[in-house]
Design a protein around this motif. Structure first.
Motif, PDB file in Angstrom:
ATOM      1  N   TRP A 167      40.185  30.706  45.139  1.00 12.12           N
ATOM      2  CA  TRP A 167      40.732  30.089  43.920  1.00 12.12           C
ATOM      3  C   TRP A 167      40.408  30.895  42.659  1.00 12.12           C
ATOM      4  O   TRP A 167      40.680  30.429  41.550  1.00 12.12           O
ATOM      5  CB  TRP A 167      40.235  28.654  43.787  1.00 12.12           C
ATOM      6  CG  TRP A 167      38.754  28.494  43.902  1.00 12.12           C
ATOM      7  CD1 TRP A 167      37.821  28.672  42.931  1.00 12.12           C
ATOM      8  CD2 TRP A 167      38.039  28.097  45.082  1.00 12.12           C
ATOM      9  NE1 TRP A 167      36.562  28.431  43.418  1.00 12.12           N
ATOM     10  CE2 TRP A 167      36.666  28.066  44.739  1.00 12.12           C
ATOM     11  CE3 TRP A 167      38.410  27.763  46.381  1.00 12.12           C
ATOM     12  CZ2 TRP A 167      35.667  27.717  45.655  1.00 12.12           C
ATOM     13  CZ3 TRP A 167      37.422  27.418  47.278  1.00 12.12           C
ATOM     14  CH2 TRP A 167      36.077  27.404  46.927  1.00 12.12           C
ATOM     15  N   ASN A 168      39.838  32.075  42.819  1.00 12.27           N
ATOM     16  CA  ASN A 168      39.556  32.925  41.661  1.00 12.27           C
ATOM     17  C   ASN A 168      40.760  33.770  41.248  1.00 12.27           C
ATOM     18  O   ASN A 168      40.759  34.354  40.166  1.00 12.27           O
ATOM     19  CB  ASN A 168      38.376  33.859  41.941  1.00 12.27           C
ATOM     20  CG  ASN A 168      37.043  33.152  41.774  1.00 12.27           C
ATOM     21  OD1 ASN A 168      36.989  32.054  41.237  1.00 12.27           O
ATOM     22  ND2 ASN A 168      35.986  33.782  42.236  1.00 12.27           N
ATOM     23  N   SER A 169      41.752  33.880  42.099  1.00 14.14           N
ATOM     24  CA  SER A 169      42.926  34.699  41.801  1.00 14.14           C
ATOM     25  C   SER A 169      44.184  33.857  41.939  1.00 14.14           C
ATOM     26  O   SER A 169      44.209  32.850  42.652  1.00 14.14           O
ATOM     27  CB  SER A 169      42.996  35.903  42.739  1.00 14.14           C
ATOM     28  OG  SER A 169      42.983  35.480  44.093  1.00 14.14           O
ATOM     29  N   CYS A 170      45.222  34.301  41.266  1.00 17.65           N
ATOM     30  CA  CYS A 170      46.478  33.546  41.244  1.00 17.65           C
ATOM     31  C   CYS A 170      47.210  33.664  42.575  1.00 17.65           C
ATOM     32  O   CYS A 170      47.171  34.703  43.242  1.00 17.65           O
ATOM     33  CB  CYS A 170      47.372  34.059  40.127  1.00 17.65           C
ATOM     34  SG  CYS A 170      46.746  33.698  38.466  1.00 17.65           S
ATOM     35  N   THR A 171      47.889  32.589  42.939  1.00 18.21           N
ATOM     36  CA  THR A 171      48.719  32.589  44.139  1.00 18.21           C
ATOM     37  C   THR A 171      50.199  32.484  43.796  1.00 18.21           C
ATOM     38  O   THR A 171      51.044  32.483  44.686  1.00 18.21           O
ATOM     39  CB  THR A 171      48.330  31.426  45.066  1.00 18.21           C
ATOM     40  OG1 THR A 171      48.414  30.198  44.335  1.00 18.21           O
ATOM     41  CG2 THR A 171      46.914  31.597  45.584  1.00 18.21           C
ATOM     42  N   SER A 172      50.539  32.355  42.516  1.00 21.06           N
ATOM     43  CA  SER A 172      51.934  32.288  42.085  1.00 21.06           C
ATOM     44  C   SER A 172      52.047  32.913  40.700  1.00 21.06           C
ATOM     45  O   SER A 172      51.046  33.303  40.093  1.00 21.06           O
ATOM     46  CB  SER A 172      52.422  30.833  42.063  1.00 21.06           C
ATOM     47  OG  SER A 172      51.865  30.135  40.959  1.00 21.06           O
ATOM     48  N   ASP A 173      53.257  32.992  40.201  1.00 18.86           N
ATOM     49  CA  ASP A 173      53.479  33.571  38.877  1.00 18.86           C
ATOM     50  C   ASP A 173      53.361  32.523  37.776  1.00 18.86           C
ATOM     51  O   ASP A 173      53.755  32.776  36.636  1.00 18.86           O
ATOM     52  CB  ASP A 173      54.848  34.244  38.814  1.00 18.86           C
ATOM     53  CG  ASP A 173      55.977  33.261  39.083  1.00 18.86           C
ATOM     54  OD1 ASP A 173      55.677  32.092  39.407  1.00 18.86           O
ATOM     55  OD2 ASP A 173      57.149  33.667  38.971  1.00 18.86           O
TER      56      ASP A 173
END
Length: 600
Positions: A167-173
């Motif tokens: 959850w530290n990085s984005c999974t969508s724009d």
């Protein structure tokens, strides 16, 4: 005026056995090995007993101390003036929660029966009350285990110590990472929020009831694993669950203390705690804070769901449930208050690193447990360890409540279908399997809206109504003096001032408060709404608003239906009706523990 029971019962050492038993002589409780199944009377039925008193105490404590203590209570304090919320919460605990808690423990222990049997024996007209409680319990069990499935999903994501937390990085724009927007939209969300919306739930911008999305198979697997844990722990009834709770009931307290020690040394923690302990007394003039406090008591202590009656029905007859009720209720309240210090130290830390006001950190809903806390542990040294600790705590908190919810349902099934009793394991497995399949619709992207609908409607005004009818039945129909006599039969003595407190609560104070809360919920009814990915409110369509109302009403409708059924059944059997519908039946009598029991 009190309605006296038809047939006062006396306690006999051989009570519960057939008068025409084929055995050659009376059966002594000192020789449990001589008891045969054919010798047992149908009422009261032979029941399991807890292995020892500690099994029951920890099971009841685990049922009372659940996700509501570390999730819902801090959120309500966050919304209603910090420490000011403690005033109505304590008031509702003393005058609503504790009286109902002790009443249900005493009822279950005296009768040795589950709620679907107990109320019909007290007064046939109230037969449907226990079934209504079972309906609400079933609905809650369905969506409650979905929360555990979410926690398992997050726990699995934190187990890879060689990579950053997912959850530290984005999974969508639609999110920003480390303060940098991946797009130019003002409705972008943080990476942890994006992970919850997209990584876990699979939501899209247009996710709704009408655009439900595709099934999330990993979430289905987590849900299956959650139900597998519950079923495996209950497979042998209270004898197995009573041992599991030694870990699941005590471990959360250890973790809360560890998180508290870690939290108070974080930057901004003291500001968060100050926000918590500095009360906004102007909130006390708001009627909603009192309604929220009363609702939280029901979510915390769990009266009017049938779980407390079920747990205490496995007690030894002379267990001091009066002492247990007071200790558990105040331990529950103390845990909520202590959890508030833990949560607000974390909120202060998040406000510090985000440069926000504390009141702007949390949006509401499940974001505290699945957005704010994951984001907070990500900013700590040893983030994987803290994430692991936190989500194991969430899972154990949820499992304790699930154990009682499922045990309540299986007990009701075996009370009514005696042929199921030799197949306890099969009954538990079937119950868990049904719960698993009913929870699958919440494993779709749009399932979060179904989750919100169930959470808002299945245990709302209907539970308040059940509690009101229950206290009226005991205090005014059965008679509080008769109930005190039952308590004394179980060997419990109390000072006159304590008896006066219980009398005042059961007869006047608690019913009036419950009635006021019930009317307030009806008058202030609001449509159920969820949250879209762009953080805007999603007011559910009229069809689903109606479905929410039907969910609550489906539990309440059982009361008049079963009252009519009891009336017709007694009439066709040439049994008295009318006032007799509000008198105890010959089956209402105390139960004596047989065989392996424990001393207090």
């Amino acid at each position: 005026m009190e309605i006296q029971p038809q047939e006062p019962q006396e306690i006999h050492t051989n009570e519960g056995f057939e008068k025409d038993s084929p055995s050659s002589g009376p059966i002594s409780i000192n020789h449990p090995k001589e008891v045969k199944l054919s010798d047992l009377d149908k009422d009261p039925e032979e029941r399991e007993n807890w292995g020892n008193q500690c099994d029951f105490f920890l099971s009841a404590l685990g049922y009372a101390v659940g996700l509501g203590n570390v999730w819902r209570f801090p959120m309500l304090a966050y919304q209603y003036g910090g420490g000011a919320f403690l005033i109505p919460y304590t008031f509702m605990l003393i005058f609503v929660g504790l009286p109902l808690f002790f009443m249900e423990l005493a009822l279950g222990q005296y009768s040795g029966a589950g709620p679907t049997r107990l109320f019909g024996r007290l007064a046939p007209a109230f037969k449907g009350l226990g079934f209504g409680m079972m309906g609400a319990t079933f609905y809650v069990a369905i969506y409650y285990n979905v929360i555990i499935a979410w926690a398992i999903y997050y726990l699995a994501g934190s187990l890879n110590f060689f990579q950053d937390l997912p959850w530290n990085s984005c999974t969508s724009d639609a999110c920003f990472d480390n303060g940098t927007l991946n797009n130019a939209q003002n409705n972008s969300v943080s990476a942890p929020q994006d992970y919850f919306n997209v990584g876990l739930l699979g939501m899209d911008w247009d996710t709704s009831f009408c655009n439900y999305g595709s099934i999330r198979w990993l979430l289905v697997l987590c849900l299956f694993f959650a139900w597998f844990i519950v079923g495996g722990s209950l497979i042998k009834g209270v004898q197995s669950s009573g041992k599991v709770v030694y870990f699941t009931a005590l471990f959360p307290f250890v973790v809360l203390f560890i998180l508290f020690v870690r939290g108070i040394f974080l930057p901004g923690a003291l500001e968060g705690i100050y926000f918590y302990v500095n009360p906004d007394f102007s909130q006390l003039a708001n009627v909603q804070i009192w309604q929220a406090a009363a609702t939280q008591i029901f979510y915390s202590l769990g009266p009017a769901f049938g779980g407390l009656i079920t747990l205490s029905s496995y007690n030894r007859f002379d267990n001091n449930c009066h002492r247990d009720a007071v200790l558990i209720a105040f331990c529950n309240c103390g845990t909520s208050v202590f959890a508030g210090f833990v949560v607000f130290s974390i909120l202060g830390f998040m406000a510090h690193i985000k440069n926000l006001a504390i009141k702007d950190v949390v949006a509401g809903g499940p974001s505290l447990a699945f957005v704010v806390f994951p984001e907070a542990v990500s900013a700590m040294a040893g983030s994987h360890f803290w994430a692991l600790l936190f989500f194991v705590m969430l899972i154990t908190l949820g499992l304790d409540s699930m154990f009682t919810l499922v045990e309540t349902l299986t007990t009701a099934a075996m009370d009514h279908f005696k042929s199921l009793r030799p197949y306890k394991g099969h009954t538990v497995a079937a119950t868990c399997l049904v719960g698993f399949f009913c929870g699958i619709p919440m494993c779709f992207p749009g399932g979060i809206h179904l989750f919100t609908l169930l959470d808002s409607t299945c245990a709302s005004w209907n539970i308040i109504l059940f509690a009101l009818l229950e206290v009226i039945l005991i205090a005014w129909v059965y008679g509080f003096n008769n109930f005190f006599n039952n308590i004394q039969e179980m060997g419990m003595r109390m000072p006159n001032v304590v008896r006066l407190y219980w009398t005042a609560c059961w007869t006047v104070i608690t019913p009036l408060i419950l009635l006021a809360i019930l009317i307030g919920q009806w008058v202030q009814f609001k449509p159920v709404e969820g949250v879209n990915m762009d953080k805007s409110a999603y007011v559910f369509p009229g069809f689903f608003q109606g479905m929410g109302v039907l969910i609550a009403c489906s539990t309440v409708i059982l009361l008049p239906l079963l009252t009519v059924r009891q009336f017709l059944k007694r009439k066709y059997a040439n049994k008295p009706v009318g006032r007799a519908m509000f008198k105890t039946t010959p089956k209402w009598k105390p139960i004596k523990s047989i065989g392996n029991s424990f001393s207090i």
